[in-house]
Every structure is written in structure tokens, then in C-alpha cells.
Design a protein around this motif. Sequence first.
Motif, PDB file in Angstrom:
ATOM      1  N   ALA A  36      17.055  -4.557   0.366  1.00 44.22           N
ATOM      2  CA  ALA A  36      17.990  -4.417   1.479  1.00 44.22           C
ATOM      3  C   ALA A  36      17.447  -3.491   2.556  1.00 44.22           C
ATOM      4  O   ALA A  36      16.792  -2.489   2.263  1.00 44.22           O
ATOM      5  CB  ALA A  36      19.331  -3.875   0.981  1.00 44.22           C
ATOM      6  N   GLY A  37      17.748  -3.844   3.797  1.00 45.27           N
ATOM      7  CA  GLY A  37      17.594  -2.946   4.911  1.00 45.27           C
ATOM      8  C   GLY A  37      16.172  -2.664   5.361  1.00 45.27           C
ATOM      9  O   GLY A  37      15.210  -3.325   4.950  1.00 45.27           O
ATOM     10  N   ALA A  38      16.079  -1.654   6.207  1.00 49.44           N
ATOM     11  CA  ALA A  38      14.813  -1.335   6.863  1.00 49.44           C
ATOM     12  C   ALA A  38      13.724  -0.919   5.894  1.00 49.44           C
ATOM     13  O   ALA A  38      12.536  -1.057   6.193  1.00 49.44           O
ATOM     14  CB  ALA A  38      15.047  -0.222   7.892  1.00 49.44           C
ATOM     15  N   TRP A  39      14.103  -0.384   4.729  1.00 52.68           N
ATOM     16  CA  TRP A  39      13.122   0.117   3.767  1.00 52.68           C
ATOM     17  C   TRP A  39      12.932  -0.814   2.570  1.00 52.68           C
ATOM     18  O   TRP A  39      12.186  -0.497   1.651  1.00 52.68           O
ATOM     19  CB  TRP A  39      13.539   1.510   3.275  1.00 52.68           C
ATOM     20  CG  TRP A  39      13.550   2.517   4.379  1.00 52.68           C
ATOM     21  CD1 TRP A  39      12.483   3.191   4.906  1.00 52.68           C
ATOM     22  CD2 TRP A  39      14.694   2.977   5.099  1.00 52.68           C
ATOM     23  NE1 TRP A  39      12.899   4.036   5.910  1.00 52.68           N
ATOM     24  CE2 TRP A  39      14.247   3.926   6.045  1.00 52.68           C
ATOM     25  CE3 TRP A  39      16.063   2.674   5.035  1.00 52.68           C
ATOM     26  CZ2 TRP A  39      15.123   4.571   6.926  1.00 52.68           C
ATOM     27  CZ3 TRP A  39      16.934   3.314   5.917  1.00 52.68           C
ATOM     28  CH2 TRP A  39      16.454   4.252   6.848  1.00 52.68           C
ATOM     29  N   GLY A  40      13.594  -1.965   2.571  1.00 49.86           N
ATOM     30  CA  GLY A  40      13.438  -2.901   1.461  1.00 49.86           C
ATOM     31  C   GLY A  40      13.810  -2.305   0.120  1.00 49.86           C
ATOM     32  O   GLY A  40      13.165  -2.578  -0.900  1.00 49.86           O
ATOM     33  N   THR A  41      14.881  -1.516   0.106  1.00 51.15           N
ATOM     34  CA  THR A  41      15.300  -0.853  -1.127  1.00 51.15           C
ATOM     35  C   THR A  41      15.991  -1.833  -2.057  1.00 51.15           C
ATOM     36  O   THR A  41      16.905  -2.557  -1.641  1.00 51.15           O
ATOM     37  CB  THR A  41      16.255   0.313  -0.809  1.00 51.15           C
ATOM     38  OG1 THR A  41      15.609   1.195   0.114  1.00 51.15           O
ATOM     39  CG2 THR A  41      16.626   1.068  -2.068  1.00 51.15           C
ATOM     40  N   ASN A  42      15.596  -1.852  -3.311  1.00 46.86           N
ATOM     41  CA  ASN A  42      16.193  -2.776  -4.275  1.00 46.86           C
ATOM     42  C   ASN A  42      17.597  -2.324  -4.664  1.00 46.86           C
ATOM     43  O   ASN A  42      17.790  -1.196  -5.131  1.00 46.86           O
ATOM     44  CB  ASN A  42      15.325  -2.874  -5.530  1.00 46.86           C
ATOM     45  CG  ASN A  42      14.004  -3.563  -5.267  1.00 46.86           C
ATOM     46  OD1 ASN A  42      13.929  -4.482  -4.458  1.00 46.86           O
ATOM     47  ND2 ASN A  42      12.950  -3.129  -5.941  1.00 46.86           N
ATOM     48  N   CYS A  43      18.558  -3.211  -4.484  1.00 47.32           N
ATOM     49  CA  CYS A  43      19.925  -3.023  -4.957  1.00 47.32           C
ATOM     50  C   CYS A  43      20.132  -3.977  -6.122  1.00 47.32           C
ATOM     51  O   CYS A  43      19.705  -5.134  -6.067  1.00 47.32           O
ATOM     52  CB  CYS A  43      20.907  -3.321  -3.826  1.00 47.32           C
ATOM     53  SG  CYS A  43      22.660  -3.225  -4.291  1.00 47.32           S
ATOM     54  N   TYR A  44      20.774  -3.502  -7.176  1.00 50.84           N
ATOM     55  CA  TYR A  44      20.984  -4.321  -8.369  1.00 50.84           C
ATOM     56  C   TYR A  44      22.470  -4.397  -8.724  1.00 50.84           C
ATOM     57  O   TYR A  44      23.205  -3.419  -8.575  1.00 50.84           O
ATOM     58  CB  TYR A  44      20.234  -3.723  -9.570  1.00 50.84           C
ATOM     59  CG  TYR A  44      18.743  -3.593  -9.380  1.00 50.84           C
ATOM     60  CD1 TYR A  44      17.905  -4.682  -9.540  1.00 50.84           C
ATOM     61  CD2 TYR A  44      18.183  -2.368  -9.051  1.00 50.84           C
ATOM     62  CE1 TYR A  44      16.529  -4.562  -9.367  1.00 50.84           C
ATOM     63  CE2 TYR A  44      16.811  -2.233  -8.876  1.00 50.84           C
ATOM     64  CZ  TYR A  44      15.986  -3.335  -9.037  1.00 50.84           C
ATOM     65  OH  TYR A  44      14.625  -3.211  -8.867  1.00 50.84           O
TER      66      TYR A  44
END
Length: 235
Positions: free
Chosen positions: A8-16
Amino acid sequence: MLIAGFPAGAWGTNCYLVAPAAGEECVIIDPGHQAAQGVEEALEKHRLKPVAVVLTHGHIDHVASVVPVCGAHDVPAWIHPEDRYMLSDPEKALGRSIGMPLMGELTVGEPDDVKELTNGASLELAGLEFSVAHAPGHTRGSVTFRMPETADIPSVFFSGDLLFAGSIGRTDLPGGSMEDMLRSLARVCLPLDDSTVVLSGHGPQTTIGQERATNPYLRQVAAGQGAAEAPRRGM
């Protein structure tokens, strides 16, 4: 077990989103920047009902959507007390401004119900068990969540920004410490079985066995040496 994840988002952070199966209750891990829409799409696709949000640490790329997600579903957020201040003061956590255009998109603050994580705690949520390990290094309040092995699946380890495929989280932001990071890698990661599946805060899935064999940081920690220099990720 069902695990639905997306960057997700600008930093490509993984949400689970983690649930015993489709159509059941679930736990949401690290709803970060611009993650709210992806969370809602996954909930609808798998017919899930969230009961809690749990956070590996307080950096804005992991918590930016906590307020809208918790508010929409009236669920608590769990975070380690040493990172709780980041929910309402994300710029202080970075030691700089992250930029007005980005900040203008965010609802900064705590959700209505915040619960604090402790080292060694066992969270029973949505019919699932999550073992909490305090793992400072990336931030002072970084934690990991491990789910036990079952007859059908190996243990699953949500490592946040402690351990990535081939790398580790950065330690140069406020509250970061390479010394703490090395201790956390040794204490939290090295004892895990090689079959343990690692789902990290950024990048692809890996296993402890793969990282034990190839990750330069984990290899040198295992050898009792300082960490090798290699590119690190995370905010």
C-alpha cells in the motif's frame, strides 16, 4: 487459514488480513499509507469481519490508515507503548517533515481504542493466536507477531521492518539502533524453525531457512559477528 496481503501507498508497505477462513473474523496488520481502500476491498472479497488492528511499529508508512480503518469498523488498535506517540506525532518519529502534500491526506491521531502490546504476550484474536516479541532496532517499540505451526501449515512470522528477504530494516531514524537490531535478530529470528514463513513489512515472502542461508545480516549474527553492509529498506 486465510492471509490476504497487498502493498500500500507511497512506500509499498505490506498490509495483511489474517483469518481462520473466508467468511470469518479477521485481524488487520499494519494498515499504512493509502491502505484503507485495499482493506475494504479485501474484506468484501473474502467476506471478513475485522476485530482488531495490530501494528508492528509506529512509522507512518505502517499506521497511516489506522484511524479510518478502526473508526469504520469500531475495532481497537494494538501497538507497543514505546511507539504509541507516533500515532499522533508521525513527523517526530522521522526526525523531519514528511511533506505537507502527504500530511494533507492523513488523519493523524489515535483511534478511539488503543491497547498496548507487551513482550511475550499471546493475543487471542479472531480465533487465532499471535505471539508477540518486542524487537527494537528499527524503532524502540518494534514488535513481531508469530502464529504457531499447525498440521496443515508451517509457522507464520510477521516480521514488520525487522527482517526482510535479503535485508533488514533501517536503523538511522530516531529510536533506531543497529546494536539493538542485531540483538533482536539473534533473539527473535535465529531460534525460529527454517520452515517458518516470513511475511515482512516490505518486499516478498521468504522463510527463516532462506534468510539463515543467504541474508548477510542474519548470517553474520548467527556467526557471532557484526552485521554486513547491504541495502536496507523501510521508511
